[in-house]
Design a protein around this motif. Structure first.
Motif, PDB file in Angstrom:
ATOM      1  N   TYR A 125       0.804  -1.217   0.000  1.00  0.00           N
ATOM      2  CA  TYR A 125       0.000   0.000   0.000  1.00  0.00           C
ATOM      3  C   TYR A 125       0.843   1.276   0.000  1.00  0.00           C
ATOM      4  CZ  TYR A 125      -4.168  -2.806   0.603  1.00  0.00           C
ATOM      5  OH  TYR A 125      -5.187  -3.709   0.397  1.00  0.00           O
ATOM      6  N   ALA A 126       1.978   1.258   0.671  1.00  0.00           N
ATOM      7  CA  ALA A 126       2.834   2.453   0.694  1.00  0.00           C
ATOM      8  C   ALA A 126       3.901   2.406  -0.379  1.00  0.00           C
ATOM      9  CB  ALA A 126       3.487   2.603   2.071  1.00  0.00           C
ATOM     10  N   GLY A 127       4.212   1.234  -0.885  1.00  0.00           N
ATOM     11  CA  GLY A 127       5.283   1.088  -1.862  1.00  0.00           C
ATOM     12  C   GLY A 127       6.544   0.548  -1.213  1.00  0.00           C
ATOM     13  N   ARG A 128       7.385  -0.086  -2.037  1.00  0.00           N
ATOM     14  CA  ARG A 128       8.608  -0.687  -1.511  1.00  0.00           C
ATOM     15  C   ARG A 128       9.556   0.367  -0.952  1.00  0.00           C
ATOM     16  NH1 ARG A 128       4.908  -4.206  -2.999  1.00  0.00           N
ATOM     17  NH2 ARG A 128       5.475  -5.726  -4.579  1.00  0.00           N
ATOM     18  N   ARG A 129       9.665   1.465  -1.655  1.00  0.00           N
ATOM     19  CA  ARG A 129      10.611   2.515  -1.261  1.00  0.00           C
ATOM     20  C   ARG A 129      10.229   3.113   0.095  1.00  0.00           C
ATOM     21  NH1 ARG A 129      11.105   8.191  -3.538  1.00  0.00           N
ATOM     22  NH2 ARG A 129       8.952   7.782  -4.116  1.00  0.00           N
ATOM     23  N   LEU A 130       8.964   3.488   0.253  1.00  0.00           N
ATOM     24  CA  LEU A 130       8.525   4.073   1.527  1.00  0.00           C
ATOM     25  C   LEU A 130       8.578   3.051   2.658  1.00  0.00           C
ATOM     26  CD1 LEU A 130       5.519   6.345   0.490  1.00  0.00           C
ATOM     27  CD2 LEU A 130       7.827   7.035   1.175  1.00  0.00           C
ATOM     28  N   ALA A 131       8.348   1.783   2.333  1.00  0.00           N
ATOM     29  CA  ALA A 131       8.426   0.736   3.359  1.00  0.00           C
ATOM     30  C   ALA A 131       9.831   0.644   3.936  1.00  0.00           C
ATOM     31  CB  ALA A 131       7.999  -0.610   2.774  1.00  0.00           C
ATOM     32  N   MET A 132      10.856   0.788   3.078  1.00  0.00           N
ATOM     33  CA  MET A 132      12.232   0.759   3.573  1.00  0.00           C
ATOM     34  C   MET A 132      12.495   1.948   4.502  1.00  0.00           C
ATOM     35  SD  MET A 132      14.602  -0.668   0.429  1.00  0.00           S
ATOM     36  CE  MET A 132      13.905   0.352  -0.867  1.00  0.00           C
ATOM     37  N   GLY A 133      12.044   3.128   4.094  1.00  0.00           N
ATOM     38  CA  GLY A 133      12.224   4.302   4.948  1.00  0.00           C
ATOM     39  C   GLY A 133      11.487   4.162   6.272  1.00  0.00           C
ATOM     40  N   PHE A 134      10.270   3.616   6.225  1.00  0.00           N
ATOM     41  CA  PHE A 134       9.472   3.428   7.430  1.00  0.00           C
ATOM     42  C   PHE A 134      10.155   2.461   8.393  1.00  0.00           C
ATOM     43  CE2 PHE A 134       5.757   1.420   9.618  1.00  0.00           C
ATOM     44  CZ  PHE A 134       5.334   2.555  10.302  1.00  0.00           C
ATOM     45  N   SER A 135      10.747   1.400   7.852  1.00  0.00           N
ATOM     46  CA  SER A 135      11.426   0.410   8.698  1.00  0.00           C
ATOM     47  C   SER A 135      12.592   1.039   9.451  1.00  0.00           C
ATOM     48  CB  SER A 135      11.922  -0.758   7.847  1.00  0.00           C
ATOM     49  OG  SER A 135      12.979  -0.353   6.999  1.00  0.00           O
ATOM     50  N   GLN A 136      13.269   2.000   8.823  1.00  0.00           N
ATOM     51  CA  GLN A 136      14.422   2.621   9.476  1.00  0.00           C
ATOM     52  C   GLN A 136      14.015   3.509  10.642  1.00  0.00           C
ATOM     53  OE1 GLN A 136      17.073   1.405   9.102  1.00  0.00           O
ATOM     54  NE2 GLN A 136      17.315   0.652   7.014  1.00  0.00           N
ATOM     55  N   LEU A 137      12.791   4.006  10.645  1.00  0.00           N
ATOM     56  CA  LEU A 137      12.319   4.767  11.807  1.00  0.00           C
ATOM     57  C   LEU A 137      12.253   3.861  13.042  1.00  0.00           C
ATOM     58  CD1 LEU A 137       9.456   6.896  10.184  1.00  0.00           C
ATOM     59  CD2 LEU A 137      11.822   7.586  10.671  1.00  0.00           C
ATOM     60  N   PHE A 138      11.810   2.620  12.838  1.00  0.00           N
ATOM     61  CA  PHE A 138      11.810   1.642  13.930  1.00  0.00           C
ATOM     62  C   PHE A 138      13.238   1.344  14.389  1.00  0.00           C
ATOM     63  CE2 PHE A 138       7.537   0.572  12.343  1.00  0.00           C
ATOM     64  CZ  PHE A 138       6.859   0.419  13.539  1.00  0.00           C
ATOM     65  N   CYS A 139      14.125   1.111  13.419  1.00  0.00           N
ATOM     66  CA  CYS A 139      15.502   0.742  13.771  1.00  0.00           C
ATOM     67  C   CYS A 139      16.217   1.868  14.512  1.00  0.00           C
ATOM     68  CB  CYS A 139      16.279   0.370  12.504  1.00  0.00           C
ATOM     69  SG  CYS A 139      15.727  -1.161  11.722  1.00  0.00           S
ATOM     70  N   ILE A 140      16.078   3.098  14.034  1.00  0.00           N
ATOM     71  CA  ILE A 140      16.724   4.248  14.684  1.00  0.00           C
ATOM     72  C   ILE A 140      16.190   4.418  16.106  1.00  0.00           C
ATOM     73  CG2 ILE A 140      16.966   6.764  14.634  1.00  0.00           C
ATOM     74  CD1 ILE A 140      16.982   6.532  11.549  1.00  0.00           C
ATOM     75  N   SER A 141      14.866   4.313  16.275  1.00  0.00           N
ATOM     76  CA  SER A 141      14.277   4.434  17.620  1.00  0.00           C
ATOM     77  C   SER A 141      14.801   3.338  18.539  1.00  0.00           C
ATOM     78  CB  SER A 141      12.745   4.344  17.522  1.00  0.00           C
ATOM     79  OG  SER A 141      12.222   5.363  16.707  1.00  0.00           O
ATOM     80  N   GLY A 142      14.933   2.127  17.994  1.00  0.00           N
ATOM     81  CA  GLY A 142      15.428   1.016  18.799  1.00  0.00           C
ATOM     82  C   GLY A 142      16.867   1.192  19.226  1.00  0.00           C
ATOM     83  N   TRP A 143      17.730   1.602  18.297  1.00  0.00           N
ATOM     84  CA  TRP A 143      19.138   1.826  18.647  1.00  0.00           C
ATOM     85  C   TRP A 143      19.288   2.951  19.676  1.00  0.00           C
ATOM     86  CZ3 TRP A 143      22.083  -1.984  17.985  1.00  0.00           C
ATOM     87  CH2 TRP A 143      22.115  -2.751  16.824  1.00  0.00           C
ATOM     88  N   LEU A 144      18.468   3.997  19.547  1.00  0.00           N
ATOM     89  CA  LEU A 144      18.521   5.090  20.528  1.00  0.00           C
ATOM     90  C   LEU A 144      18.109   4.598  21.915  1.00  0.00           C
ATOM     91  CD1 LEU A 144      17.081   8.098  18.471  1.00  0.00           C
ATOM     92  CD2 LEU A 144      19.429   7.815  19.291  1.00  0.00           C
ATOM     93  N   ALA A 145      17.081   3.756  21.969  1.00  0.00           N
ATOM     94  CA  ALA A 145      16.635   3.217  23.262  1.00  0.00           C
ATOM     95  C   ALA A 145      17.730   2.369  23.901  1.00  0.00           C
ATOM     96  CB  ALA A 145      15.362   2.392  23.066  1.00  0.00           C
ATOM     97  N   ILE A 146      18.430   1.572  23.103  1.00  0.00           N
ATOM     98  CA  ILE A 146      19.533   0.769  23.635  1.00  0.00           C
ATOM     99  C   ILE A 146      20.669   1.670  24.108  1.00  0.00           C
ATOM    100  CG2 ILE A 146      21.326  -0.904  22.994  1.00  0.00           C
ATOM    101  CD1 ILE A 146      19.266  -2.171  21.092  1.00  0.00           C
ATOM    102  N   THR A 147      20.946   2.735  23.364  1.00  0.00           N
ATOM    103  CA  THR A 147      22.046   3.646  23.715  1.00  0.00           C
ATOM    104  C   THR A 147      21.850   4.293  25.079  1.00  0.00           C
ATOM    105  OG1 THR A 147      22.412   4.129  21.360  1.00  0.00           O
ATOM    106  CG2 THR A 147      23.318   5.685  22.954  1.00  0.00           C
ATOM    107  N   ILE A 148      20.605   4.680  25.379  1.00  0.00           N
ATOM    108  CA  ILE A 148      20.342   5.400  26.631  1.00  0.00           C
ATOM    109  C   ILE A 148      19.851   4.475  27.741  1.00  0.00           C
ATOM    110  CG2 ILE A 148      19.820   7.518  25.371  1.00  0.00           C
ATOM    111  CD1 ILE A 148      16.833   6.969  25.935  1.00  0.00           C
ATOM    112  N   ALA A 149      19.835   3.155  27.494  1.00  0.00           N
ATOM    113  CA  ALA A 149      19.258   2.202  28.442  1.00  0.00           C
ATOM    114  C   ALA A 149      19.932   2.289  29.815  1.00  0.00           C
ATOM    115  CB  ALA A 149      19.365   0.784  27.895  1.00  0.00           C
TER     116      ALA A 149
END
Length: 502
Positions: A125-149
């Motif tokens: 529904y969003a397209g392959r390109r936007l799906a890749m960008g959307f996935s990186q929002l999850f990854c960046i948020s996750g790495w930040l949470a680990i960094t400040i844990a």
């Protein structure tokens, strides 16, 4: 089947409309003359056939676009490799028990299963390109949470978010690459997905030996940002755009990917005609996949993913150190040897993908993994009966290296390549979600059960893996189709024709 007739007629008809309008001035000279349309069209199709089949040099835009896509694969690898070099330091700094760190390590696969469930829907529904960008929002948020844990819960949340991101990436990256590349380059380009996973994992092992775990998490954000900031500059999948009815954008995207001087007439019409045929069929949900027309594709896709994981890869890679220690080897020697074998063999698989074909490479890889597990099992058997004690550690090392090298050659990449090729566009989202979910579920089962299996019997565990790898050889020989040198549309016609014959 109607789609077969449509594809054949589109390649032979002299009256097929030209969809592409991106280079209007240059192409109008070829098609505006109504007096000699027939002769010009015949010459035009001959030109297309020769240029598309002989060119093996990828256009710069296609190379750049694939590079942006596989940064997601690199993120995948860093997430998998993060827990191994950081375990001791995280447990000391945050005062974690072994059980708590085990939750931290395994929750990645739980997040990946969640990401896999929604991956097809988002990509459709969003397209392959936007799906890749959307996935990186999850990854960046996750790495930040680990960094400040400051405690285990922040680690869990961060690891879960990263897992959601890579679950989405594990589906959308190979599918996107398969949809944008020409048939003579598709296998090798799609296999770069696995190569970058391997590079991300190996470099994370290496960097993690020298830096603090918080810094390693920050470093993990870098490839996420690279892909997130780059996706606006790459074209979306021409096949997805055609499916959404955006034909002019599909033609423009295809021209960008093939080069401004490339002739995309035949390929553009083939994509359009096959998409029109599929639009007469309804979009299938996961329940709707279990129909006769999709049976072979689903059997091949699910079968390869189940056999890939139940062959023992995650247990062997995740717990390689404990395997080497049990076999009487130095863990550092074993780990270095594994990395030294894994990257070159994965690279070799990329180069061989479009030369040898999928099936021969997959058969060779499955035979090699079977042999590797058998040698490792034989090593532990010799230990159990107290024979050849000097030889058994070397035999275990050779067995694991043969297994990892053989797996990297084909079993690691090819199931993802074939998954991205065999499903028609109208079911690719739901089928891809199901196949990716099953892969991650099997991955979790093996990762969780491996230590218990080794406690029960190291010999029995590896003999069991050898048996599954042996069955993989039979499965590939009997059921897996050869997709080398075929367009995605031609693959669908072949699979559906075979299903109807049966």
């Amino acid at each position: 089947m109607d789609s077969k007739r449509i594809i054949e007629s589109s390649s032979s008809s002299s009256s097929s409309p030209l969809l592409f309008r991106g280079n209007a001035e240059s192409q109008s000279q070829q098609y505006d003359s109504s007096d000699d349309v027939a002769s010009n069209d015949e010459q035009h199709k001959q030109k297309i056939t020769s240029s598309s089949s002989s060119s093996s040099i990828p256009p710069p835009t296609l190379t750049f676009t694939t590079l942006v896509a596989v940064f997601g694969s690199y993120v995948f690898g860093t997430a998998i490799g993060y827990s191994s070099p950081t375990q001791a330091r995280i447990m000391i700094d945050l005062n974690l028990t072994v059980a708590q760190f085990s939750i931290f390590g395994s929750i990645l696969t739980i997040g990946a299963m969640i990401g896999a469930i929604v991956s097809g829907t988002i990509a459709d529904y969003a397209g392959r390109r936007l799906a890749m960008g959307f996935s990186q929002l999850f990854c960046i948020s996750g790495w930040l949470a680990i960094t400040i844990a400051k405690d285990a819960w922040w680690l869990y949340i961060g690891r879960l978010l990263v897992g959601c991101g890579i679950g989405l990436l594990s589906y959308v990256v190979p599918v996107y690459i398969a949809e944008i590349t020409p048939k003579n380059l598709r296998g090798g380009f799609t296999a770069v997905h696995q190569l970058m996973i391997c590079c991300g994992m190996s470099l994370t092992y290496l960097i993690g030996a020298f830096v603090n775990w918080r810094i390693l998490a920050i470093i993990g954000i870098v490839p996420c940002l690279v892909q997130l900031l780059s996706v606006p500059f790459i074209p979306d999948s021409p096949r997805w755009l055609a499916k959404m009815g955006r034909l002019k954008e599909s033609d423009s995207s295809l021209q960008r990917l093939r080069g401004k001087n490339a002739d995309v007439y035949k390929e553009a019409n083939e994509i359009r005609d096959y998409t029109e045929a599929l639009q007469q069929q309804t979009e299938a949900n996961i329940i709707g996949l279990f129909q006769l027309q999709y049976l072979k594709s689903l059997t091949v896709g699910l079968g390869l993913m189940i056999l890939q994981q139940f062959g023992g890869i995650n247990g062997i890679v995740f717990y390689a150190n404990s395997i080497f220690i049990s076999a009487g080897l130095s863990e550092s020697i074993g780990t270095i040897a594994m990395v030294a074998v894994k990257i070159p063999m994965t690279t070799l698989g990329v180069f061989l993908m479009d030369k040898s074909g999928r099936r021969p490479l997959l058969l060779l890889s499955a035979v090699g993994t079977c042999l590797g597990c058998f040698l490792a099992a034989l090593s532990f058997f010799l230990q159990d009966i107290h024979k050849w004690k000097e030889v058994s550690p070397i035999l275990a090392l050779v067995g694991v290296l043969v297994y990892v090298g053989s797996y990297s050659l084909g079993m690691g990449a090819i199931p993802w390549v074939i998954m991205s090729e065999i499903f028609p566009i109208n079911v690719k989202g739901s089928a891809g979600s199901l196949v990716t979910l099953v892969n991650w579920l099997c991955s979790w089962i093996i990762s969780y059960a491996f230590n218990f299996l080794m406690t029960w019997s190291s010999t029995g565990t590896f003999f069991g893996f050898a048996a599954i790898c042996g069955f993989t050889v039979l499965f590939v020989a009997k059921l897996v189709p050869e997709t080398k040198g075929r367009t995605l549309e031609e693959i669908q016609v072949s699979l559906n024709s075979n299903s109807m014959k049966k």
